[in-house]
Design a protein around this motif. Structure first.
Motif, mmCIF file in Angstrom:
data_model
loop_
_atom_site.group_PDB
_atom_site.id
_atom_site.type_symbol
_atom_site.label_atom_id
_atom_site.label_comp_id
_atom_site.label_asym_id
_atom_site.label_seq_id
_atom_site.Cartn_x
_atom_site.Cartn_y
_atom_site.Cartn_z
ATOM 1 N N GLY A 157 -0.177 -41.590 -87.696
ATOM 2 C CA GLY A 157 -0.141 -43.795 -88.626
ATOM 3 C C GLY A 157 -0.078 -43.376 -90.479
ATOM 4 N N TYR A 158 -1.044 -42.165 -90.836
ATOM 5 C CA TYR A 158 -1.280 -41.926 -92.385
ATOM 6 C C TYR A 158 0.321 -42.724 -93.158
ATOM 7 N N LEU A 159 1.472 -42.290 -92.806
ATOM 8 C CA LEU A 159 2.737 -42.185 -93.707
ATOM 9 C C LEU A 159 3.324 -43.142 -92.734
ATOM 10 N N PRO A 160 4.601 -43.767 -94.112
ATOM 11 C CA PRO A 160 5.714 -44.408 -92.752
ATOM 12 C C PRO A 160 5.933 -43.997 -92.165
ATOM 13 N N ASP A 161 6.615 -44.151 -90.652
ATOM 14 C CA ASP A 161 6.827 -44.039 -89.813
ATOM 15 C C ASP A 161 8.877 -42.787 -90.355
ATOM 16 N N MET A 162 8.391 -42.278 -89.722
ATOM 17 C CA MET A 162 9.703 -41.104 -89.563
ATOM 18 C C MET A 162 11.265 -41.530 -88.813
ATOM 19 N N ALA A 163 12.067 -41.221 -89.214
ATOM 20 C CA ALA A 163 13.361 -41.210 -88.014
ATOM 21 C C ALA A 163 14.020 -39.413 -88.043
ATOM 22 N N ILE A 164 14.876 -39.337 -87.097
ATOM 23 C CA ILE A 164 14.674 -37.591 -87.339
ATOM 24 C C ILE A 164 16.309 -37.688 -88.286
ATOM 25 N N SER A 167 15.564 -26.447 -81.724
ATOM 26 C CA SER A 167 14.884 -27.197 -82.730
ATOM 27 C C SER A 167 14.580 -28.461 -82.605
ATOM 28 N N PHE A 168 16.189 -28.567 -82.154
ATOM 29 C CA PHE A 168 16.214 -30.590 -82.676
ATOM 30 C C PHE A 168 16.195 -30.399 -81.006
ATOM 31 N N ILE A 169 16.446 -29.989 -79.637
ATOM 32 C CA ILE A 169 14.834 -30.176 -78.479
ATOM 33 C C ILE A 169 13.845 -30.667 -78.280
ATOM 34 N N LEU A 170 13.159 -29.162 -79.452
ATOM 35 C CA LEU A 170 11.740 -30.767 -80.046
ATOM 36 C C LEU A 170 11.312 -30.954 -81.055
ATOM 37 N N MET A 171 12.768 -31.770 -81.729
ATOM 38 C CA MET A 171 12.306 -32.485 -82.982
ATOM 39 C C MET A 171 11.648 -33.917 -82.561
ATOM 40 N N PRO A 172 12.318 -34.279 -81.373
ATOM 41 C CA PRO A 172 12.601 -35.796 -80.996
ATOM 42 C C PRO A 172 10.290 -36.109 -80.607
ATOM 43 N N ARG A 173 9.749 -35.048 -79.549
ATOM 44 C CA ARG A 173 8.404 -35.013 -79.274
ATOM 45 C C ARG A 173 7.676 -34.822 -81.280
ATOM 46 N N PHE A 174 7.654 -33.316 -81.764
ATOM 47 C CA PHE A 174 7.606 -32.996 -83.268
ATOM 48 C C PHE A 174 7.230 -34.491 -84.200
ATOM 49 N N TYR A 175 8.295 -35.025 -84.220
ATOM 50 C CA TYR A 175 8.519 -36.674 -85.084
ATOM 51 C C TYR A 175 8.013 -37.846 -84.545
ATOM 52 N N GLY A 216 26.083 -9.035 -87.479
ATOM 53 C CA GLY A 216 25.453 -10.043 -87.761
ATOM 54 C C GLY A 216 25.864 -10.648 -86.966
ATOM 55 N N ALA A 217 25.988 -10.753 -85.665
ATOM 56 C CA ALA A 217 26.760 -12.040 -84.421
ATOM 57 C C ALA A 217 25.866 -11.877 -83.626
ATOM 58 N N SER A 218 24.743 -10.888 -84.167
ATOM 59 C CA SER A 218 23.526 -11.301 -82.647
ATOM 60 C C SER A 218 21.959 -12.489 -84.010
ATOM 61 N N VAL A 219 22.236 -12.069 -85.279
ATOM 62 C CA VAL A 219 21.790 -13.132 -85.968
ATOM 63 C C VAL A 219 22.618 -14.393 -85.717
ATOM 64 N N LEU A 220 23.569 -14.191 -85.776
ATOM 65 C CA LEU A 220 24.055 -16.065 -85.930
ATOM 66 C C LEU A 220 24.128 -16.226 -84.429
ATOM 67 N N VAL A 221 24.280 -15.478 -83.272
ATOM 68 C CA VAL A 221 23.207 -16.972 -81.647
ATOM 69 C C VAL A 221 22.369 -16.834 -81.904
ATOM 70 N N GLY A 222 21.209 -16.046 -82.517
ATOM 71 C CA GLY A 222 20.512 -16.351 -82.111
ATOM 72 C C GLY A 222 19.720 -17.502 -83.447
ATOM 73 N N CYS A 223 20.033 -17.711 -85.027
ATOM 74 C CA CYS A 223 20.114 -18.552 -85.278
ATOM 75 C C CYS A 223 20.527 -20.075 -85.073
ATOM 76 N N LEU A 224 22.117 -20.108 -84.163
ATOM 77 C CA LEU A 224 22.285 -21.138 -83.540
ATOM 78 C C LEU A 224 21.184 -21.474 -83.052
ATOM 79 N N ALA A 225 21.177 -20.576 -81.693
ATOM 80 C CA ALA A 225 19.816 -21.120 -80.573
ATOM 81 C C ALA A 225 18.856 -21.529 -81.100
ATOM 82 N N GLY A 226 17.914 -21.250 -81.885
ATOM 83 C CA GLY A 226 17.586 -21.660 -83.273
ATOM 84 C C GLY A 226 17.200 -23.313 -83.061
ATOM 85 N N CYS A 227 18.436 -23.430 -83.772
ATOM 86 C CA CYS A 227 18.565 -25.202 -84.644
ATOM 87 C C CYS A 227 18.887 -25.393 -83.408
ATOM 88 N N LEU A 228 19.517 -25.115 -81.968
ATOM 89 C CA LEU A 228 19.542 -25.826 -81.120
ATOM 90 C C LEU A 228 17.999 -26.302 -80.145
#
Ligand SMILES: Nc1ncnc2c1ncn2[C@@H]1O[C@H](COP(=O)(O)OP(=O)(O)O)[C@@H](O)[C@H]1O
Ligand SMILES: [Mg+2]
Lengths: 230, 378
Positions: free
Chosen positions: B142-149, B127-135, B113-125
């Protein structure tokens, strides 16, 4: 004829450099049965591997009817092995997921040999030809390995302690098969062993120690596998 | 215990797989939750439709990529466990002979399960790096109200801790099943063989026999090869269409994920085939078969699987995008109509053929380098 001249083989580099073969020279005639005898670690396997083209030669030469092994590239060596040699190991190295019959086919096909059933009968495994290696005893597995090697009709057969993993009675049986097949078919046979008794079955005995040949004797009293001590 | 944390490092395939899954899921779920929070600010029907479509997209993307990758991860986990038990059968046999129960030995596999833990943690990290650009890109419409992370900690539980422990438990459960075999078989290293192959026609040549038995003995690898080319084909074609339908960033992300997954699974599958056949390959070469023969008998059996995977991938990406465009985005104006893109498909196929056959050729060449002496040194 196999002419071996001033053969040397080193393992490792620098300080840990180790001479496994030291200036070995000998001639082996066609159809001869030669035993290489020596204690464990004396360089017998290395000798066998080098003269059969499984390992590279550091210096010296090995020539089969004048064709030099050391001058061959990988492709030529493969062709050489395909056309001339076969091998039998202490550990049988059968392909575990193929049946007895198909393991023997591994050898047979290299010589376009479609008629290998008599060979399966000769080793006494006709009934077990559809079995997998794991379902056979050690002696039976080694007999399959023998059939696999002979199915390609080799000109030279190399054997590295072929009975080393077998008990006495199975060992005698297997050795007897090998000796009889050699006598009938007349190929050249080079066998490695550390057992001085087994050496008495050969035409000629080459003794090795510390990577050197320390004696070559013609065996005038050839014995059968059942006459020797074990 | 025989299974150590170090062994779980070898399961990097699982880490990569879960990393990809969590990256995508965290990105979209985080967005989904932030989106749901601004639901009350929407005041016109057009925006409402767009909002619904965005919500739906997030759900579909998470379900499809998360589900697919989770299922594949399970298969991969099973594969690793089976492989581990096969290659350590003697040690395990000794333990069983000494009186260790299956469960006691199996418990050790929880560390996988540790390999899954490592993968998931890396994935979270990631995605948070990609998130600002994504938002930023999502807000740009402009259709929707602006959203902050906003960081949703519950997501971390569901996307990191939960998968790691669930996969750990699955590992234990599966290894209990796999360990339940006679001690003698483990000690002797007997692998179960299917009776079927005994009766196969004897007309086949040795190389053909070898090829089909290699395939039969490692069926999971067929799945991996299909999955690998499936990822390659579907994600590369999808990323090309994404450029028109969504954004360049989405396209690039899918492209990278596709390539990473394809190469990882292909590598795992092929290196495992070669490793487990190393003795057989050596034996064949000792007898005078050349490396091309060895490649043909060991690797070529997987070729149909690879091309089937490619076709499945093409069909899958077409169906998925068609559904998205015609159902999810049905009411959104200005959405381009989606048609199967033949030029892209052929280009992808061309690249695929070159890459796949090239890699197989390279592996074939690598068989030359296995020293023949190796076989004697055991
Ligand atoms: N690959 C290798 N690297 C280093 N040393 C080796 C290697 N193979 C064999 N040797 C050494 O060469 C010597 C001869 O080995 P070998 O030919 O296997 O002996 P034998 O078969 O007579 O028991 C031994 O001392 C062994 O340790
Ligand atoms: Mg030896």
């Amino acid at each position: 004829m196999i002419e071996i001249k001033n053969l040397t083989k080193n393992y490792g580099k620098g300080e840990s450099r180790f001479k496994a073969l030291d200036n070995v020279s000998v001639c082996i005639k066609d159809g001869e049965f030669v035993v290489i005898l020596g204690a464990s670690g004396s360089g017998k396997s290395t000798f066998l591997n080098v003269i059969s083209g499984l390992e590279t030669i550091d210096s010296g030469s090995v020539a089969y009817d004048g064709r030099q092994l050391e001058a061959m590239n990988e492709k030529e060596l493969t062709k050489f092995r395909r056309e001339n040699t076969a091998y039998i190991f202490q550990q049988y190295y059968l392909l575990p997921h193929l049946t007895v019959e198909k393991n023997i086919k591994l050898g047979a096909e290299l010589d376009n040999n479609k008629d290998f059933f008599p060979l399966i009968e000769a080793i006494g495994l006709a009934e077990k030809r559809k079995k997998f290696p794991a379902e056979l005893s050690g002696g039976e597995q080694q007999r399959v390995a023998i059939a696999r090697a002979l199915a390609k009709n080799p000109k030279v057969l190399f054997l590295d302690e072929p009975t080393g993993a077998l008990d006495e009675s199975t060992g005698r049986l297997v050795l007897d098969y090998i000796i009889q097949l050699q006598a009938n078919r007349g190929f050249t046979m080079i066998m490695v062993t550390h057992n001085a008794n087994i050496a008495e079955t050969a035409d000629r005995i080459i003794r090795m120690n510390s990577g050197k040949i320390v004696g070559i004797t013609e065996n005038t009293h050839k014995k059968t596998a059942y006459e020797i001590g074990w | 215990m025989i299974v150590s944390l170090k062994d779980s490092v070898k399961l990097f395939g699982i880490s990569i797989m879960t990393c990809c899954a969590v990256t995508v899921c965290n990105l979209f779920l985080n967005y989904y939750l932030d989106l749901a929070a601004v639901a009350h600010l929407i005041d016109n029907p057009a925006a409402q439709k767009f909002y619904d479509a965005q919500l739906m997209t997030a759900k579909v993307v998470c379900a499809v990529s998360g589900g697919c990758l989770a299922a594949t991860t399970v298969v991969m986990l099973f594969f690793y466990i089976k492989h581990y038990i096969d290659s350590h059968s003697r040690e395990i046999g000794v333990l069983k002979a000494l009186g260790y129960s299956d469960l006691k030995i199996a418990k050790g596999f929880f560390v996988f399960g540790a390999s899954v833990l490592v993968g998931c943690l890396a994935g979270c990290l990631l995605s948070f790096i990609l998130m600002p650009r994504f938002y930023e890109l999502q807000n740009a419409d402009g259709y929707l109200p602006d959203m902050a992370i906003r960081v949703h900690w519950t997501l971390l539980v569901f996307l990191v801790l939960l998968p790691a422990s669930v996969f750990g438990l699955i590992a234990v459960g599966y290894s209990v099943l796999k360990l339940n075999q006679p001690c003698v078989n483990l000690l002797k290293g007997i692998v179960k063989t299917k009776g079927k192959s005994r009766d196969s026609k004897d007309k086949k040549s040795f190389l053909e026999d070898m090829r089909s038995s290699t395939l039969r003995s490692r069926k999971t690898l067929v799945f991996f090869i299909v999955f690998s080319s499936f990822c390659f084909s579907s994600m590369i074609q999808m990323s090309a269409s994404m450029k028109d339908l969504a954004s360049n960033m989405m396209g690039l992300m899918i492209f990278i994920i596709g390539v990473v997954l394809a190469f990882t699974t292909l590598y795992i599958a092929v290196s495992s085939v070669i490793r487990s056949n190393q003795k057989n390959i050596t034996m064949m070469r000792v007898f005078g078969y050349d490396s091309a023969d060895c490649k043909r008998s060991v690797l070529d059996g997987y070729r149909p699987a690879a091309y089937i995977g490619f076709v499945l991938g093409s069909v899958y990406q077409y169906a998925l995008l068609k559904v998205m465009v015609s159902i999810v985005f049905a009411d959104i104006e200005g959405m381009p109509d989606y048609k199967f893109d033949f030029p892209i498909c052929f280009i992808t196929l061309g690249v695929f053929i070159v890459v796949y056959e090239g890699i197989m050729f390279a592996y074939g060449q690598s068989m030359k380098k296995i020293p023949l002496k190796q076989i004697m040194s055991e």
